[in-house]
Structure formats: structure tokens, C-alpha cells
Design an enzyme around this catalytic site. Structure first.
Site, PDB file in Angstrom:
ATOM      1  N   SER A  21       9.787   5.974  -6.361  1.00 44.79           N
ATOM      2  CA  SER A  21       9.320   5.257  -7.554  1.00 44.79           C
ATOM      3  C   SER A  21      10.418   4.332  -8.055  1.00 44.79           C
ATOM      4  CB  SER A  21       8.891   6.262  -8.630  1.00 44.79           C
ATOM      5  OG  SER A  21       8.175   5.612  -9.652  1.00 44.79           O
ATOM      6  N   ASN A  22      10.343   3.914  -9.299  1.00 42.43           N
ATOM      7  CA  ASN A  22      11.329   2.999  -9.885  1.00 42.43           C
ATOM      8  C   ASN A  22      11.400   3.238 -11.393  1.00 42.43           C
ATOM      9  OD1 ASN A  22       9.418   1.115 -11.334  1.00 42.43           O
ATOM     10  ND2 ASN A  22       8.585   1.003  -9.253  1.00 42.43           N
TER      11      ASN A  22
END
Ligand code: C5P
Length: 205
Positions: A21-22
Site C-alpha cells: 500500500s502507500n
């Protein structure tokens, strides 16, 4: 005409307890949804995993992965709607997601990835606005994305700058329109940026 807005990160699972993810928090997209709802527009907010309250008057649909986000956007978007893509969609996902938590001994240190669909590029609707979060060559990259994704406008921001990008309540952006015109805005709250974006969208014929 309604607004469909994507926001937040996506999660691409490796197994039930691990994902790629981020750091997107969804603040920019939630502000855009709020700004459009303030004008009395119908707004559908398609949100990745974030810890934010739904703005008043907004219909929110939660998703996890890029493919789920694409499916919801395709279902919700009509040809004459405005699509504003603020989500930080993961470009890649693991080729396989294990049904059960992988044991360390089952992992060999490599992870095979496959490309995720580009939601903004693939959808067809009357008006599309995107974001370009960049760390270098900001305007060059933004112009390329605006052209390649067929956008009316791209909102460019340098995410290395303090007070801009992921997690901040403020942002400093430039609007780059498809006619080539550029408008550089000063540092302002994400809600103020969102109201400017919606004002632009309202002005599109
Ligand atoms: O990741 P990229 O810099 O290409 O993102 C530019 C724009 O495209 C953003 O508005 C983002 O929300 C959108 N995007 C998308 N689906 C992807 C990648 C990006 O909708 N898979």
C-alpha cells in the site's frame, strides 16, 4: 450529472494479514467530495481504507483493492458524470493472494507482481480530473498524464514539499488544463484546493 470521486490508498493483499500500500490518508479526496456536496451535487465517494468521517450529503462506498475500486467506479459512473480521481491507487499487486497466512518457511524472498488497471485512464465519462503526485519533473510528468489519460485537468503536486501531499491538511498545487494553460496556486488548505477544483468542474460545458 453527479460526481464520482476516488480517495485514499488501495491495499493489494499478499495473504490475509499482509499487503502492499502507500501512505495516502484520503484527505484530499474527502475534501473534494465535501466541496461538491456543498454545492448540492450528488456525490459518490469511493474510498480505500482510511480513517476519516464521511462528509455530509455524500454517499460513500468503501473498497480495498484497485480492482474493487475499478468495479465500483464502473458501476457508479454514467457517461455525463464528472470523475475526480484523487486515490493513490497501487500500480502493482501480487500475482497471487494466499488464502491463509503464509508461513515464513513458505516464502523465498521474492514476490511476483502484476500491473493493476489504470482506473482513470480506462473509464469513459464526460469529464475527468486527475492528480499527479510527483517527486521530480512535476510539470512534465503531469502534462504527460493529462494527455495519456484524456483529462480535462490534472492537479500537480510535489509530494516532497513540506505541507503538501500525503497526510498534510494543506497542499500546494498547480492546475494544468488540457488546453495547456497552467495555474499555480499558493499553499492553502486541502478544502480550499478542493473548492477550486470543483469550481473548475462546474465551469466545464
Ligand atoms: O499513479 P499516477 O501518477 O499515474 O496517477 C495519476 C492519476 O491517475 C491519479 O488521479 C490517480 O488517482 C489515477 N490512477 C488511477 N488508477 C491507477 C493509477 C492512477 O485511477 N491504477
Amino acid at each position: 450529472m453527479k460526481y464520482v470521486v476516488t480517495a485514499g490508498p488501495t491495499r493489494e493483499h499478499i495473504d490475509p494479514v499482509r499487503f502492499l500500500s502507500n501512505p495516502s490518508t484520503g484527505k484530499m479526496g474527502f475534501a473534494v467530495a465535501r466541496a461538491a456536496a456543498e454545492l448540492g451535487r450528488d456525490v459518490v465517494l469511493v474510498a480505500g481504507p482510511v480513517a476519516l468521517r464521511t462528509p455530509k450529503g455524500v454517499r460513500r462506498i468503501d473498497v480495498t483493492s484497485a480492482r474493487e475500486m475499478l468495479a465500483v467506479v464502473e458501476r457508479e459512473l454514467d457517461g455525463d458524470d464528472v470523475f475526480i480521481a484523487t486515490a493513490a491507487v497501487a500500480d502493482w499487486r501480487p500475482a497471487e493472494c494466499a488464502a491463509k497466512k503464509l508461513k515464513k518457511r513458505e516464502m523465498d524472498g521474492t514476490l511476483k507482481l502484476v500491473r493493476n488497471p489504470d482506473i482513470l485512464k480506462s473509464v469513459r465519462c464526460r469529464h475527468k480530473i486527475g492528480f499527479a503526485a510527483e517527486t521530480n519533473d512535476v510539470m512534465v510528468e503531469a502534462a504527460r498524464k493529462c494527455r495519456e489519460k484524456g483529462l480535462d485537468m490534472i492537479v500537480a503536486n510535489d509530494v516532497t514539499e513540506r505541507g503538501a501531499g500525503f497526510g498534510a491538511d494543506t497542499n500546494r498545487v498547480a492546475f494544468l488544463r488540457k488546453d495547456g494553460s497552467v495555474e499555480r496556486l499558493p499553499m492553502m488548505s486541502k478544502l480550499a484546493v478542493a473548492r477550486r477544483i470543483v469550481r473548475f468542474a462546474e465551469g466545464l460545458a
